[in-house]
Structure formats: structure tokens, C-alpha cells
Design a protein around this motif. Structure first.
Motif, PDB file in Angstrom:
ATOM      1  N   THR A  57       0.820  -0.875   0.082  1.00  0.00           N
ATOM      2  CA  THR A  57      -0.208   0.145  -0.141  1.00  0.00           C
ATOM      3  C   THR A  57       0.861   1.406   0.032  1.00  0.00           C
ATOM      4  O   THR A  57       1.830   1.259   0.933  1.00  0.00           O
ATOM      5  N   PRO A  58       0.825   2.107  -0.991  1.00  0.00           N
ATOM      6  CA  PRO A  58       1.721   3.353  -0.949  1.00  0.00           C
ATOM      7  C   PRO A  58       1.331   4.283   0.291  1.00  0.00           C
ATOM      8  O   PRO A  58       0.348   4.215   1.098  1.00  0.00           O
ATOM      9  N   GLY A  59       2.669   4.333   0.928  1.00  0.00           N
ATOM     10  CA  GLY A  59       2.833   5.057   2.228  1.00  0.00           C
ATOM     11  C   GLY A  59       3.215   4.134   3.275  1.00  0.00           C
ATOM     12  O   GLY A  59       3.742   4.459   4.355  1.00  0.00           O
ATOM     13  N   ALA A  60       2.911   2.892   3.210  1.00  0.00           N
ATOM     14  CA  ALA A  60       3.487   2.002   4.074  1.00  0.00           C
ATOM     15  C   ALA A  60       4.534   1.833   4.546  1.00  0.00           C
ATOM     16  O   ALA A  60       4.982   1.692   5.688  1.00  0.00           O
ATOM     17  N   ALA A  62       6.878   4.235   4.600  1.00  0.00           N
ATOM     18  CA  ALA A  62       7.534   5.466   5.254  1.00  0.00           C
ATOM     19  C   ALA A  62       7.088   5.296   6.387  1.00  0.00           C
ATOM     20  O   ALA A  62       7.920   6.050   7.426  1.00  0.00           O
ATOM     21  N   ALA A  63       6.448   4.257   7.183  1.00  0.00           N
ATOM     22  CA  ALA A  63       6.320   4.184   8.596  1.00  0.00           C
ATOM     23  C   ALA A  63       7.499   3.519   9.315  1.00  0.00           C
ATOM     24  O   ALA A  63       7.541   3.659  10.422  1.00  0.00           O
ATOM     25  N   ASP A  83       5.455   4.827  -5.799  1.00  0.00           N
ATOM     26  CA  ASP A  83       5.037   5.363  -4.248  1.00  0.00           C
ATOM     27  C   ASP A  83       6.132   6.479  -3.987  1.00  0.00           C
ATOM     28  O   ASP A  83       7.139   6.484  -3.865  1.00  0.00           O
ATOM     29  N   LYS A  84       5.414   7.708  -3.963  1.00  0.00           N
ATOM     30  CA  LYS A  84       6.356   9.187  -3.738  1.00  0.00           C
ATOM     31  C   LYS A  84       6.917   9.232  -2.358  1.00  0.00           C
ATOM     32  O   LYS A  84       7.852  10.028  -2.116  1.00  0.00           O
ATOM     33  N   THR A  85       6.137   8.345  -1.314  1.00  0.00           N
ATOM     34  CA  THR A  85       6.723   8.510  -0.016  1.00  0.00           C
ATOM     35  C   THR A  85       7.764   7.268   0.121  1.00  0.00           C
ATOM     36  O   THR A  85       8.135   7.117   1.417  1.00  0.00           O
ATOM     37  N   LEU A  86       8.140   6.591  -0.827  1.00  0.00           N
ATOM     38  CA  LEU A  86       9.354   5.509  -0.772  1.00  0.00           C
ATOM     39  C   LEU A  86      10.474   6.201  -0.074  1.00  0.00           C
ATOM     40  O   LEU A  86      11.135   7.047  -0.364  1.00  0.00           O
ATOM     41  N   PRO A  87      10.807   5.409   0.985  1.00  0.00           N
ATOM     42  CA  PRO A  87      12.161   5.976   1.789  1.00  0.00           C
ATOM     43  C   PRO A  87      13.419   5.980   0.743  1.00  0.00           C
ATOM     44  O   PRO A  87      13.610   5.002  -0.016  1.00  0.00           O
TER      45      PRO A  87
END
Length: 321
Positions: A57-60, A62-63, A83-87
Motif C-alpha cells: 500500500t502506498p505510504g506503508a 514510510a512508517a 510510491d512518492k513516499t518511498l524511503p
């Protein structure tokens, strides 16, 4: 000091992609490391050092503040890197012999099915007609492989050994023994002009999206015993303009197509591909790899990384593969 935990995040609908089964596999090969199936398992985000994923899931991701590497469990990484939030950590592709061998099996099987006129023979059997046609030699057919990574190189080599005239095309120049290689936009026109069966194993990037379109199909060589060019796509669904494929099959620009991937998966029931007489389709399983081998590969890569050695098959995010 305890080892960093491995998070397993999988969105898949088939039995082979059952998240619980993947957790069991990783647990068996990471005996001294916590394996957490997320979401669900209790685990502190800061304990996660690695993630094994398939279409998370996109953003997962980044947690996890201490994430060190992400292992993509399939060959294609386009869904992941979108996914733009990918670390900002290494993304590792699965590249094992089992996956390569299975893809080559698929490509060779479908090239041979079209070359040996299997759709016609199957229809003849169904209609109880005994009417063999002339069968030409493999040397009369030119196969063009788009994408000369590990998968494309292996498939091209096996097809060459079967007697086909094989060429390859890639974005950047490549050199393969006994394979005529073309590259870039300049080489694409020459590559297509000598190709009777087009095999696509390209990664999906902004440059390759919808590359399989009418313009490309209309440049394929039509002077072969097949009568019309054939398309085989086992790369990614986003590579193909599906409206163009259907219209080209209908008007004869293409004689047949073998498709393992689609823009929307699972393929919707209303799709015309299901019942098109010139299409052979499969449910994105051309290179379904042995999950046990994949989990062992990921575990060995983590151990290699923690021993201070570099990871293998790291994705170049600027290229998208």
C-alpha cells in the motif's frame, strides 16, 4: 544485539501470493530474526530494518524510520517505485535462476506455438478436421526480443539455439554472441523491420509505457510464412496499448498475440481479450517463481549486507529498473 526485523507486506490475490504463506517461508529462513506480517502482527516500526514486499500500500514503507533495504518479490518494480513516499533506501530486484528459467520456458513455448501453428491445429482437432499444413523451418522466422536484461538475454539465447533468426533491442547498446543487437530510437526501426515475432520483456518506465502500439506493429516484417506478425508480451501490462492490439488483430496488422500481462489485473470479465480468436492469454504467471527460493535469496542478501558486502541487483531509480 538483536537483528533488525523483517516486515512482509504483500497485496496479492493468488494462492502463490498468500501473505501468511510468505511469512512462514521467511520465518523458516530467518530463524534468528523477527518476521512480522503487516498489517496485523505486533511490531514496533523502529525495529523494522528490512521489508519484503509485493505491491505494498502506498505510504506503508514510510512508517519505518530505520529501514535499510526493500526487497521486491517480483521482477517488476514499477508499482513500488511509483510510491512518492518511498524511503531513500536500496530497492532490490529478485534475480534468480528459477525466475529466468521460467520466463524463458514461457517465451520459447509461445514462439513455438505460433511457429508450429498450434492455434490452427487445436481448432482442427476441435472441428475433427485432418488437414495438415506445410510446416516451415525455424530458420525462416525472425524473432525480435525487446529488453535485453537477464530475462531477455536468456530467452534470446535459447531461441537462437533452436534455429530462429534472433535479434534484440534495448534502450542502450548491448552486445550478445550470435544475436544482432539494436538500440535506441535509431535502431528501433531497423529492429522492427526484420522481426516476424515480437517478444517484449521490457521494464515499465515512463519511456516504455504503451510502447506496444499500432505504430510499432505496423513496422514489423510481414514477409514470413506466418502471414502476419505476432506479438508476445510477458513484460508489464502498461507496456501495451490494448485498444491498438485489438484493432490491429482485427484488421490484420497483427496475426496473433500471446499476452501474459494486462493494464488491469485480474483481467475484467468484459475484456475482449478473453474470447478473441487470435489471442492466447495467461493470468500473469509466465515467471511465477518458486517462493522458497525467493525467500532464501532475500535472507542471504540481508546476511550479505549485514556482513558489509554490497547488495546485488539494486534498482537504478533514475532508469526505473
Amino acid at each position: 544485539m538483536s537483528k533488525a526485523a523483517l516486515a512482509v507486506l504483500i497485496n496479492g490475490g493468488t494462492d502463490n501470493w498468500s501473505p501468511q504463506r510468505w511469512k512462514e517461508r521467511f520465518t523458516s529462513v530467518c530463524e534468528d530474526r523477527q518476521v512480522a506480517l503487516l498489517p496485523g502482527d505486533a511490531c514496533r516500526p523502529e525495529d523494522i530494518g528490512y521489508a519484503a514486499v509485493w505491491k505494498p500500500t502506498p505510504g506503508a514503507l514510510a512508517a519505518f524510520p530505520n529501514l535499510k533495504a526493500v526487497f521486491n518479490l517480483g521482477a517488476g518494480v514499477d508499482a513500488l517505485i511509483a510510491d512518492k513516499t518511498l524511503p531513500n533506501v536500496p530497492i532490490v530486484r529478485v534475480a534468480i535462476g528459477d525466475l529466468t528459467g521460467r520466463m524463458t520456458e514461457y517465451v520459447v513455448m509461445h514462439v513455438l506455438m505460433h511457429h508450429r501453428q498450434q492455434p490452427y491445429l487445436s481448432q482442427s482437432q476441435q472441428n475433427k478436421i485432418w488437414a495438415p499444413r506445410h510446416q516451415w523451418a525455424a530458420s525462416e522466422i525472425s524473432v525480435g526480443v525487446m529488453g535485453l536484461g537477464t530475462l531477455g538475454r536468456d530467452a534470446a539465447d535459447v531461441l537462437k539455439r533452436l534455429g530462429f533468426r534472433v535479434a534484440g533491442w534495448s534502450a542502450s547498446p548491448k552486445s550478445l554472441p550470435g544475436i544482432e543487437c539494436f538500440s535506441g530510437q535509431t535502431g528501433l526501426k531497423q529492429f522492427l523491420a526484420r522481426t516476424n515475432i515480437l517478444v517484449c520483456l521490457l521494464p515499465l518506465t515512463p519511456d516504455t509505457r504503451h510502447i506496444l502500439n499500432r505504430s510499432v506493429f505496423s513496422q514489423l516484417d510481414r514477409n514470413s510464412p506466418l502471414g502476419a506478425p505476432v506479438l508476445i508480451n510477458a513484460g508489464r501490462g502498461g507496456l501495451q496499448n490494448e485498444a491498438d492490439i485489438l484493432s490491429c488483430l482485427d484488421d490484420g496488422t497483427l496475426g496473433a498475440a500471446s499476452l501474459d500481462v494486462f493494464e488491469s489485473e485480474p483481467l475484467p470479465a468484459q475484456s475482449l481479450f478473453w474470447s478473441h480468436p487470435k489471442v492466447i492469454l495467461s493470468p500473469h504467471n509466465a515467471a511465477d517463481t518458486d517462493p522458497t527460493e525467493i525467500s532464501a535469496y532475500v535472507a542471504s542478501q540481508i546476511e550479505q549486507f549485514e556482513a558489509g558486502r554490497p547488495l546485488d541487483n539494486v534498482v537504478d531509480l533514475t532508469r526505473g529498473y
